[in-house]
Design a protein around this motif. Structure first.
Motif, PDB file in Angstrom:
ATOM      1  N   ARG A 114      -3.075   4.768  -0.469  1.00 34.55           N
ATOM      2  CA  ARG A 114      -4.375   4.752  -1.138  1.00 34.55           C
ATOM      3  C   ARG A 114      -5.511   5.031  -0.145  1.00 34.55           C
ATOM      4  NH1 ARG A 114      -3.454   0.491  -3.253  1.00 34.55           N
ATOM      5  NH2 ARG A 114      -4.426  -0.962  -1.784  1.00 34.55           N
ATOM      6  N   GLY A 115      -6.431   5.934  -0.558  1.00 32.79           N
ATOM      7  CA  GLY A 115      -7.602   6.229   0.259  1.00 32.79           C
ATOM      8  C   GLY A 115      -7.396   7.289   1.327  1.00 32.79           C
ATOM      9  N   VAL A 116      -6.226   7.925   1.362  1.00 32.56           N
ATOM     10  CA  VAL A 116      -5.917   8.941   2.370  1.00 32.56           C
ATOM     11  C   VAL A 116      -5.779  10.301   1.687  1.00 32.56           C
ATOM     12  CG1 VAL A 116      -4.242   9.700   4.112  1.00 32.56           C
ATOM     13  CG2 VAL A 116      -4.779   7.258   3.860  1.00 32.56           C
TER      14      VAL A 116
ATOM     15  N   ASN B 159       0.848  -1.196   0.000  1.00 34.46           N
ATOM     16  CA  ASN B 159       0.000   0.000   0.000  1.00 34.46           C
ATOM     17  C   ASN B 159       0.878   1.237   0.000  1.00 34.46           C
ATOM     18  OD1 ASN B 159      -1.965   2.063   0.644  1.00 34.46           O
ATOM     19  ND2 ASN B 159      -3.295   0.412   1.362  1.00 34.46           N
TER      20      ASN B 159
ATOM     21  N   SER C 225      -3.322   4.134   5.699  1.00 32.67           N
ATOM     22  CA  SER C 225      -3.793   3.335   4.561  1.00 32.67           C
ATOM     23  C   SER C 225      -3.481   1.848   4.726  1.00 32.67           C
ATOM     24  CB  SER C 225      -3.163   3.850   3.264  1.00 32.67           C
ATOM     25  OG  SER C 225      -1.774   3.573   3.224  1.00 32.67           O
ATOM     26  N   THR C 226      -2.529   1.535   5.601  1.00 29.04           N
ATOM     27  CA  THR C 226      -2.068   0.150   5.746  1.00 29.04           C
ATOM     28  C   THR C 226      -2.638  -0.523   6.984  1.00 29.04           C
ATOM     29  OG1 THR C 226      -0.006   0.926   4.740  1.00 29.04           O
ATOM     30  CG2 THR C 226       0.023  -1.280   5.632  1.00 29.04           C
TER      31      THR C 226
ATOM     32  N   ALA D 151      -1.738   8.581  -2.307  1.00 24.60           N
ATOM     33  CA  ALA D 151      -2.611   9.463  -1.536  1.00 24.60           C
ATOM     34  C   ALA D 151      -2.994  10.675  -2.379  1.00 24.60           C
ATOM     35  CB  ALA D 151      -1.916   9.901  -0.247  1.00 24.60           C
TER      36      ALA D 151
END
Length: 506
Positions: free
Chosen positions: A213-215, A210, A450-451, A283
């Motif tokens: 991703r998603g932050v 990761n 994210s992790t 990110a």
């Protein structure tokens, strides 16, 4: 008017020339909320001050009761965690509404209305949506005003509920110390920057799969070149603010300097140069222009940017800015705003400053900020990196029994010498400064979030405390045993931070 407030007003009048003064008037906040947060922060500070190693700071394993067990933690069910997150969301909304309402007394005062009329130019007045008034900052419960000396002297007696009055300081863009590429990048590190290698970011990518991703990271700086090959498609939100914190209409992403694009590259940059430059390349960034090129910015611009970043739902805020402080006493200009971020579960990462030992910058020296110093490729602290013992003699947030409260800054260090990153126009350069170290830490937090499942398992103050304890508790201990003014607790290691988080159940 309270005696401390009277003394601060008299100090401004005695030391600042001119007939009209730009100030930030801060109103009283919700005492119960701020007292709870401040007590928790005070406990954390005392714990850090007595810690002999960074590992003493690591959080309890998830699900293990703390000294005072909470029912929410005892059940540890998915429903309980969801209820906790909902409660934190509702609490944040109450804080936001309270922040707006707290400035109503200012808005309704005739003397203040006259000052606001002077600040709002005809163009600005005509651009205000119907029903919208002058700018107010909900995270800090504050409003910027341009007052005559006569008005400033009388304001505290005319308006009830004023907590404090600060100068709306002018903030310069931190100096960019351009340097040649370090030898280690010529002989040993070929496919990334030495900072990513030293912080073990590459190993974290490979082991956990990761890269942020998603932050979303809030970047408050000089702006950003959104068309740079390493940054294209990664600017999720954009805003620009003027000296009084008013948001500019129809502004498009751009960098008024070079500073912001360089910091953005360290946060989320790709490998367009043949080297990976960003710790969290998957990110996104919510970028706010709060420092306008060579003109710099103001405290009001930064406070407005903090409001905006929280409204965008960012997960962490990165501030590579500040104003020099030589005094050990810490100004409270940013305290309430950072506390509001903490209540929202958002860590605020701030550069400690570039004026060397026994100096700090504000807001980096604020008790509630996670402040960062700079190290070089040999893990030596940079000579320019700030740090000192800070002290709070009086506070509306801290229990009087804990005062005076003494604490050390910075909390940790990160690569900040000869950092290779993006600059406007699709190019790359190496710069030095605590400004370069700060995005390493903010991006490391993005990788951590994210992790792991921290965002699902913790909310508000507990989330911020868990993040900070993992980041600080996992550093490579350098310098003196425990915290010191040069390294803090030590140098950032994101692989170890994620490893400890996983081991502890996050």
């Amino acid at each position: 008017m309270s005696k401390p407030l009277q003394q601060r007003v008299e100090h401004i009048l005695d030391t600042v020339p001119g007939e009209k003064l730009d100030v930030i008037v801060q109103m009283e906040a919700d005492r119960a909320i701020t007292a709870r947060l401040a007590r928790a922060a005070g406990r954390a500070v005392r714990h850090r001050r007595l810690a002999l190693t960074p590992r003493d700071l690591l959080p309890q394993p998830y699900g293990k009761p703390a000294v005072k067990p909470r029912k929410m933690e005892e059940t540890a069910s998915d429903r309980a965690r969801l209820d906790q997150a909902r409660a934190a969301t509702f609490a944040l909304k109450r804080i936001q509404e309270s922040g707006w309402h707290s400035t109503d007394a200012l808005m309704n005062n005739p003397m203040v209305q006259g000052a606001l009329d002077r600040m709002l130019t005809p163009t600005r007045k005509s651009s205000l949506p119907k029903g919208e008034g002058p700018n107010r900052f909900w995270t800090s419960r504050a409003m910027p005003l341009r007052l005559t000396r006569w008005e400033l002297a009388r304001l505290p007696d005319k308006v009830a509920g004023i907590e404090d009055i600060h100068l709306n300081r002018r903030l310069s863009v931190p100096a960019l110390l351009q340097t040649r590429r370090p030898e280690v990048e010529e002989k040993e590190v070929f496919h990334s920057t030495w900072g990513l290698e030293r912080c073990n970011a590459l190993a974290a990518w490979g082991l956990f799969g990761n890269r942020g991703r998603g932050v979303t990271i809030g970047l408050l700086d000089t702006g950003v070149d959104a068309e740079h090959p390493d940054l294209k498609g990664k600017i999720a939100h954009w805003a620009e603010f003027d000296y009084a914190g008013n948001q500019a209409d129809k502004s498009q992403p751009h960098d008024s300097h070079t500073h912001g694009t360089h910091c953005a590259g360290t946060l989320v940059g790709g490998d367009g140069s043949g080297r990976c430059i960003g710790l969290a390349p998957e990110a996104k960034i919510a970028a706010a222009l709060v420092l306008n090129g060579e003109q710099g910015g103001t405290d009001a611009q930064v406070l407005a940017g903090i409001d905006w970043a929280v409204d965008q739902g960012v997960d962490v805020i990165s501030l590579s800015l500040g104003g020099l402080m030589m005094d050990p006493e810490t100004p409270s200009t940013y305290t309430q705003a950072i506390l509001s971020c903490v209540e929202a579960g958002i860590p605020v990462v701030v550069a400690i400053g570039n004026e060397g030992e026994q100096t700090t910058g504000s807001p980096g020296n604020d008790l509630f900020a996670l402040s960062v110093g700079a190290t070089d490729p040999q893990d030596r602290v940079a000579a320019f990196s700030g740090g000192r013992t800070q002290i709070i003699y009086e506070s509306d947030y801290i229990d009087p029994a804990d005062l005076p409260l003494i604490y050390s800054k910075p909390e940790l260090t990160a690569p900040g010498v000869a950092v290779y990153s993006s600059v406007p126009g699709g190019s790359y350069q190496s710069f030095s400064g605590t400004s370069m170290a700060t995005p390493h830490v903010a991006a490391a937090i993005a990788l951590l979030l994210s992790t792991t499942s921290i965002r699902d398992k913790k909310a508000g103050l507990e989330r911020v405390s868990t993040i900070q304890d993992l980041i600080i508790g996992s550093v490579t201990d350098l310098g003196e045993s425990g915290p010191d003014h040069r390294y803090g607790f030590g140098r950032l290691d994101v692989l170890r931070a994620i490893g400890f988080a996983k081991k502890l159940g996050y």
